[in-house]
Write a protein that holds these residues in place. Structure first.
Motif, PDB file in Angstrom:
ATOM      1  N   TRP A   1      44.789  34.235  34.644  1.00 27.77           N
ATOM      2  CA  TRP A   1      43.400  34.419  34.222  1.00 27.77           C
ATOM      3  C   TRP A   1      42.470  33.492  35.003  1.00 27.77           C
ATOM      4  CZ3 TRP A   1      39.693  37.225  32.870  1.00 27.77           C
ATOM      5  CH2 TRP A   1      38.513  36.709  32.335  1.00 27.77           C
TER       6      TRP A   1
ATOM      7  N   VAL B   1      41.391  35.228  38.066  1.00 22.68           N
ATOM      8  CA  VAL B   1      40.354  36.234  37.829  1.00 22.68           C
ATOM      9  C   VAL B   1      39.006  35.552  37.629  1.00 22.68           C
ATOM     10  CG1 VAL B   1      39.587  38.109  36.319  1.00 22.68           C
ATOM     11  CG2 VAL B   1      42.027  37.859  36.858  1.00 22.68           C
TER      12      VAL B   1
ATOM     13  N   VAL C   1      47.201  40.073  38.942  1.00 21.10           N
ATOM     14  CA  VAL C   1      45.777  39.829  39.199  1.00 21.10           C
ATOM     15  C   VAL C   1      45.158  41.027  39.926  1.00 21.10           C
ATOM     16  CG1 VAL C   1      44.135  38.379  40.457  1.00 21.10           C
ATOM     17  CG2 VAL C   1      46.005  37.324  39.157  1.00 21.10           C
TER      18      VAL C   1
ATOM     19  N   ALA D   1      35.899  41.889  32.311  1.00 21.87           N
ATOM     20  CA  ALA D   1      36.942  41.346  33.187  1.00 21.87           C
ATOM     21  C   ALA D   1      38.090  40.830  32.330  1.00 21.87           C
ATOM     22  CB  ALA D   1      36.381  40.233  34.064  1.00 21.87           C
TER      23      ALA D   1
ATOM     24  N   PHE E   1      41.849  42.254  32.199  1.00 21.74           N
ATOM     25  CA  PHE E   1      42.979  41.353  32.416  1.00 21.74           C
ATOM     26  C   PHE E   1      43.990  41.485  31.274  1.00 21.74           C
ATOM     27  CE2 PHE E   1      44.962  37.221  31.518  1.00 21.74           C
ATOM     28  CZ  PHE E   1      45.660  37.018  32.703  1.00 21.74           C
TER      29      PHE E   1
ATOM     30  N   TYR F   1      37.663  34.654  40.902  1.00 20.89           N
ATOM     31  CA  TYR F   1      37.048  35.813  41.553  1.00 20.89           C
ATOM     32  C   TYR F   1      35.610  36.007  41.081  1.00 20.89           C
ATOM     33  CZ  TYR F   1      35.352  40.446  42.137  1.00 20.89           C
ATOM     34  OH  TYR F   1      34.509  41.494  42.408  1.00 20.89           O
TER      35      TYR F   1
ATOM     36  N   ALA G   1      44.551  43.689  37.345  1.00 19.86           N
ATOM     37  CA  ALA G   1      43.408  43.379  36.487  1.00 19.86           C
ATOM     38  C   ALA G   1      42.095  43.702  37.185  1.00 19.86           C
ATOM     39  CB  ALA G   1      43.445  41.903  36.085  1.00 19.86           C
ATOM     40  N   LEU G   2      41.996  43.366  38.474  1.00 20.67           N
ATOM     41  CA  LEU G   2      40.768  43.648  39.221  1.00 20.67           C
ATOM     42  C   LEU G   2      40.604  45.144  39.466  1.00 20.67           C
ATOM     43  CD1 LEU G   2      40.780  40.677  41.761  1.00 20.67           C
ATOM     44  CD2 LEU G   2      39.391  40.943  39.692  1.00 20.67           C
TER      45      LEU G   2
ATOM     46  N   THR H   1      46.002  35.603  46.316  1.00 22.18           N
ATOM     47  CA  THR H   1      46.077  34.704  45.172  1.00 22.18           C
ATOM     48  C   THR H   1      46.526  33.300  45.551  1.00 22.18           C
ATOM     49  OG1 THR H   1      48.265  35.655  44.701  1.00 22.18           O
ATOM     50  CG2 THR H   1      46.395  36.500  43.447  1.00 22.18           C
TER      51      THR H   1
END
Length: 257
Positions: free
Chosen positions: A101, A104, A46, A66, A70, A107, A49-50, A156
């Motif tokens: 996912w 994300v 995660v 996004a 990811f 987020y 991915a960010l 997370t």
């Protein structure tokens, strides 16, 4: 037996020693490899991915990019040992990716990434305190509307109970100290974003909080040095024992260290 005294510490290593000196010895002094866990690997995925999302220009950061960020992170992780050694079945992989996912997505509900003025991603900083090197990695360093520094740390898991919040903020005050030492500016704000529960914990570091951090870290380092010199690393039993990679060698559980 005498062990080499480490010359550097990170927030996670400070917490590791105070949680269980014996586990610290296995992981940080003897450097016994630990198998990956779904929780830690998911957190790393995660974060990656960010990071990929924030590499994009601010105007291009949206739910669609996004998702593509990811997917790119998942593609990277499928070839890494941290993921492969989890030994997940095809169904478990699908569940792992879907849950990652969802974090994300959580987020994206917490803030609009196109409004963030980031100036550093996965920023590695280190500074000297006497003979000790303190080092850490900041997930995101940004500027607020007044041009002041803000440290952001993604989590997370769920936000801790209020009783435990200050202990969780200790590591981020560590990053505040590093910013002050390396960049010459104390952050105006430290922000922990708990993606699992969608909560944000915010604090404002002060000269006193930074001073306490360096005093505590120095005290922990001295305790580490004494343990290395005497060979006496105590084992602490507690909730963390359940998932400890070194339990079979731990004297608290009948093992031979």
């Amino acid at each position: 037996m005498v062990y080499p005294i480490p010359t550097s510490l990170s927030p996670s290593r400070v917490d590791a020693f105070t949680s269980c000196p014996m586990a610290f010895r296995f992981a940080s002094i003897e450097r016994i490899p630990e198998p990956p866990t779904p929780h830690l690997t998911k957190g790393s995925l995660v974060h990656r991915a960010l990071e990929l999302l924030f590499v994009l220009p601010a105007a291009d950061r949206n739910p669609a990019t996004a998702r593509s960020s990811f997917d790119a992170a998942v593609h990277e992780y499928r070839s890494l040992d941290d993921f492969r050694l989890l030994g997940l079945t095809e169904g478990e992989v699908d569940a792992f990716v879907a849950d990652s996912w969802s974090l994300v997505e959580a987020y994206l509900r917490m803030e609009d990434p196109s409004t963030v003025r980031e100036i550093g991603l996965e920023l590695r900083l280190e500074a000297q305190v006497g003979d000790l090197t303190l080092r850490g990695v900041i997930d995101r360093l940004e500027l607020d509307d007044d041009g002041e520094l803000v440290v952001v740390d993604y989590k997370t898991g769920r936000a801790p109970h209020q009783h435990y919040q200050q202990s969780r903020l200790g590591g981020v005050h560590f990053y505040s100290f590093l910013c002050e030492e390396v960049l010459g500016r104390r952050p105006a704000e430290i922000r922990l974003m708990y993606l699992r529960s969608g909560e944000t914990i915010t604090t404002r570091p002060t000269a006193q909080s930074v001073r306490f951090l360096t005093q505590r870290t120095t005290a922990v380092w001295k305790a580490v040095a004494r343990a290395c010199e005497t060979g006496q690393f105590g084992a602490k039993q507690g909730p963390l024992c359940t998932g400890c990679s070194f339990r079979e060698w731990c004297p608290a559980w009948g093992g031979d260290p």
